[in-house]
Design an enzyme around this catalytic site. Structure first.
Site, PDB file in Angstrom:
ATOM      1  N   ASN A 174       0.846  -1.197   0.000  1.00 11.47           N
ATOM      2  CA  ASN A 174       0.000   0.000   0.000  1.00 11.47           C
ATOM      3  C   ASN A 174       0.881   1.245   0.000  1.00 11.47           C
ATOM      4  O   ASN A 174       1.824   1.347   0.791  1.00 11.47           O
ATOM      5  CB  ASN A 174      -0.887   0.031   1.252  1.00 11.47           C
ATOM      6  CG  ASN A 174      -1.536   1.399   1.444  1.00 11.47           C
ATOM      7  OD1 ASN A 174      -2.498   1.734   0.777  1.00 11.47           O
ATOM      8  ND2 ASN A 174      -0.982   2.205   2.350  1.00 11.47           N
ATOM      9  N   GLU A 175       0.603   2.161  -0.897  1.00 12.08           N
ATOM     10  CA  GLU A 175       1.339   3.428  -0.969  1.00 12.08           C
ATOM     11  C   GLU A 175       2.842   3.199  -0.817  1.00 12.08           C
ATOM     12  O   GLU A 175       3.528   3.860  -0.023  1.00 12.08           O
ATOM     13  CB  GLU A 175       0.817   4.416   0.082  1.00 12.08           C
ATOM     14  CG  GLU A 175      -0.608   4.874  -0.210  1.00 12.08           C
ATOM     15  CD  GLU A 175      -1.057   6.052   0.652  1.00 12.08           C
ATOM     16  OE1 GLU A 175      -0.283   6.513   1.513  1.00 12.08           O
ATOM     17  OE2 GLU A 175      -2.195   6.514   0.457  1.00 12.08           O
ATOM     18  N   GLU A 299      -8.572   4.416  -2.337  1.00  6.40           N
ATOM     19  CA  GLU A 299      -8.681   5.466  -1.316  1.00  6.40           C
ATOM     20  C   GLU A 299      -9.109   6.755  -2.000  1.00  6.40           C
ATOM     21  O   GLU A 299      -8.420   7.248  -2.896  1.00  6.40           O
ATOM     22  CB  GLU A 299      -7.361   5.676  -0.564  1.00  6.40           C
ATOM     23  CG  GLU A 299      -6.980   4.505   0.325  1.00  6.40           C
ATOM     24  CD  GLU A 299      -5.785   4.801   1.229  1.00  6.40           C
ATOM     25  OE1 GLU A 299      -5.576   5.998   1.582  1.00  6.40           O
ATOM     26  OE2 GLU A 299      -5.061   3.852   1.566  1.00  6.40           O
ATOM     27  N   GLN A 348     -13.169   6.840   5.107  1.00  7.04           N
ATOM     28  CA  GLN A 348     -13.249   5.445   5.505  1.00  7.04           C
ATOM     29  C   GLN A 348     -14.644   5.127   6.011  1.00  7.04           C
ATOM     30  O   GLN A 348     -15.492   6.010   6.065  1.00  7.04           O
ATOM     31  CB  GLN A 348     -12.206   5.126   6.552  1.00  7.04           C
ATOM     32  CG  GLN A 348     -10.778   5.166   6.017  1.00  7.04           C
ATOM     33  CD  GLN A 348      -9.771   4.681   7.034  1.00  7.04           C
ATOM     34  OE1 GLN A 348     -10.089   4.093   8.047  1.00  7.04           O
ATOM     35  NE2 GLN A 348      -8.508   4.958   6.752  1.00  7.04           N
TER      36      GLN A 348
END
Length: 491
Positions: A174-175, A299, A348
């Protein structure tokens, strides 16, 4: 009042709208998991196996299709074996990314899959490439999906899950351009190829492997990843983009206190999503003209300064009618790009950033953003159809398109979603229909002052109501008040 002409041609089927476009994200961050989704079996809050019953019901109502977990930045410091077995003996850790609080790992793999079972959604697990090992990730896949015959699968059975789970979506890192390791795209591509090759398909389970894609407009990252990976390595690449009103991550702006110019700037920055999807899509088209690799916006959402008096690492913010407009614009954009975009995950789900739900003890409220997902749920699994809207603008210094729209057809029902982004002008909509016969029209609307929000004293201040539209001679007409989101259903 501004007159808006629309045309929808149901004969022109553009693409399939995956339900996963309406997906969500739950990270070990602030009160998203603990004291949000998960309260523990001994809580006085009504729960099933520690998971709040009211949240389960709310997720089911909007047909939540997929849930991403455990991060976010948390994913690349998460070691899954710390979150299995007897809870009293689970290893604690410090959540270095989000507030420096102690993570007791009482919500782990078994609890996450139980949550997905109760909600009826697909699990999307983000694996640790940043600080983990190939062995660790490969064994996690084995723990989750292998029927039996190995010490790892026996470990799962000992922990109460006799049968393996079905895991479709697996993110590998992730990222990794940032909190997941500060990697260059060339380095990450090589690491991804190594990691994914040891994530096996067991017991009839087939993994949909997702590579870390770009941050916002880093088109070079997409170019490098697409050049070095193909459909045999990955099924999807991710994209992250947040709407930050000021454009300044140090001072992002307030969730509740803003003027009309800030509102129009916020919507303008949200609409940049369309440019991102177009340009990243063009790069992907060169390497993957058959669309074998999906673009996954796992996201997205509004990111403001935290509410005064709350832990700055918990990212708790209120959710106004401005957020409803942002959500509607993004969902319409995802629908329109659904030939390439196969999943999106709002950041979220509970108590963090542009949350669907806010909790306080036994109390729970649904935000305006939640209600937009409810209004748009009819698009899930539909076929996107051609939808034209005349070009009217809103705003003074910052100009934006007045109307956001998309339309789909499923099982003989047409769903049309519209957002009037203007704060000043109503919109008189006249929509012609081609290739679709109907005799019944109904609608629901979400509208309020742009600053209005739901709180624990007024949980229904912003909520959908029934709305009147006209159906005459193959055309639909309606008046959209300023700052409104409308779903029209034709049968």
């Amino acid at each position: 009042m501004k007159k808006i002409s629309m045309l929808i041609n149901a004969r022109d089927r553009v693409s399939h709208i995956n339900p996963e476009i309406y997906g969500h994200f739950s990270e070990h961050l602030g009160r998203c998991i603990y004291n949000g989704i998960y309260v523990g079996e001994d809580s006085s809050v009504p729960n099933t196996d520690g998971i709040r019953n009211d949240i389960i019901e709310a997720f089911r109502k909007i047909k939540l299709p997929v849930l991403r977990w455990p991060g976010g930045c948390f994913a690349d410091e998460y070691h899954w074996k710390d979150g299995i077995g007897e809870k009293a003996s689970r290893k604690k850790m410090i959540n270095t990314n989000w507030g420096g609080v102690t993570e007791d790992n009482s919500f782990g793999t078994n609890e996450f899959f139980r949550l997905c079972e109760l909600v009826g959604c697909e699990p999307y697990v983000a694996g640790n490439l940043g600080s983990g090992t190939i062995e660790e990730l490969s064994q996690w896949v084995e723990y989750m999906t292998l029927e039996g015959g190995s010490p790892i699968s026996e470990m799962r059975k000992k922990n109460g899950a006799e049968k393996p789970w079905k895991l479709k979506y697996l993110g590998i890192g992730n990222e990794n351009w940032g909190c997941g390791g500060s990697m260059r795209p060339e380095y990450y591509a090589d690491e991804y190829r190594r990691y994914q090759s040891f994530c096996k398909n067991y017991s009839g389970n087939e993994l949909y492997k997702i590579a870390c894609g770009p941050n916002s407009d880093d088109y070079n990252w997409t170019e490098v990843i697409m050049k070095n990976l193909n459909k045999y390595h990955t099924k999807g690449i991710s994209l992250h983009y947040y709407t930050v009103p000021t454009g300044d991550w140090g001072h992002k702006g307030s969730a509740k206190d803003f003027d009309s110019e800030c509102y129009y700037t916020t919507v303008s920055k949200t609409l940049y999503m369309d440019t991102l999807l177009t340009r990243h899509g063009e790069i992907m088209n060169r390497y993957d003209p058959d669309h074998d690799i999906g673009l996954i916006v796992d996201e997205w959402g509004c990111w403001y300064d935290v509410e005064e008096g709350t832990n700055p690492g918990f990212l708790y913010q209120q959710n106004t009618m401005r957020d409803a407009i942002v959500a509607a614009c993004n969902l319409n954009i995802f629908n329109r790009h659904s030939k390439r975009v196969v999943m999106a995950n709002l950041a979220q789900a509970v108590n963090v950033l542009q949350a669907l739900i806010l909790t306080e003890g036994e109390k729970m409220i649904k935000t305006p953003t939640y209600h937009v997902f409810d209004l748009f749920s009819g698009h899930q699994d539909g076929e996107l159809v051609y939808c034209y809207c005349s070009d009217e603008t809103a705003g003074k210094d910052t100009k934006i398109p007045m109307i956001s729209s998309s339309a789909s057809v499923k099982d003989g029902v047409m769903t049309i979603t519209l957002a009037n982004c203007s704060l000043e002008d109503s919109a008189e909509i006249s929509c012609g229909l081609a290739g679709f016969e109907c005799s019944e029209a109904s609608a629901r609307i979400l509208t309020a002052d742009v600053h209005d929000f739901n709180d624990f004293d007024a949980p229904e201040r912003v909520a959908p109501t029934e709305y009147s539209v006209k159906l005459e001679n193959g055309a639909v007409s309606a008046e959209l008040p300023p700052c409104s989101v409308v779903c029209v259903t034709l049968k």
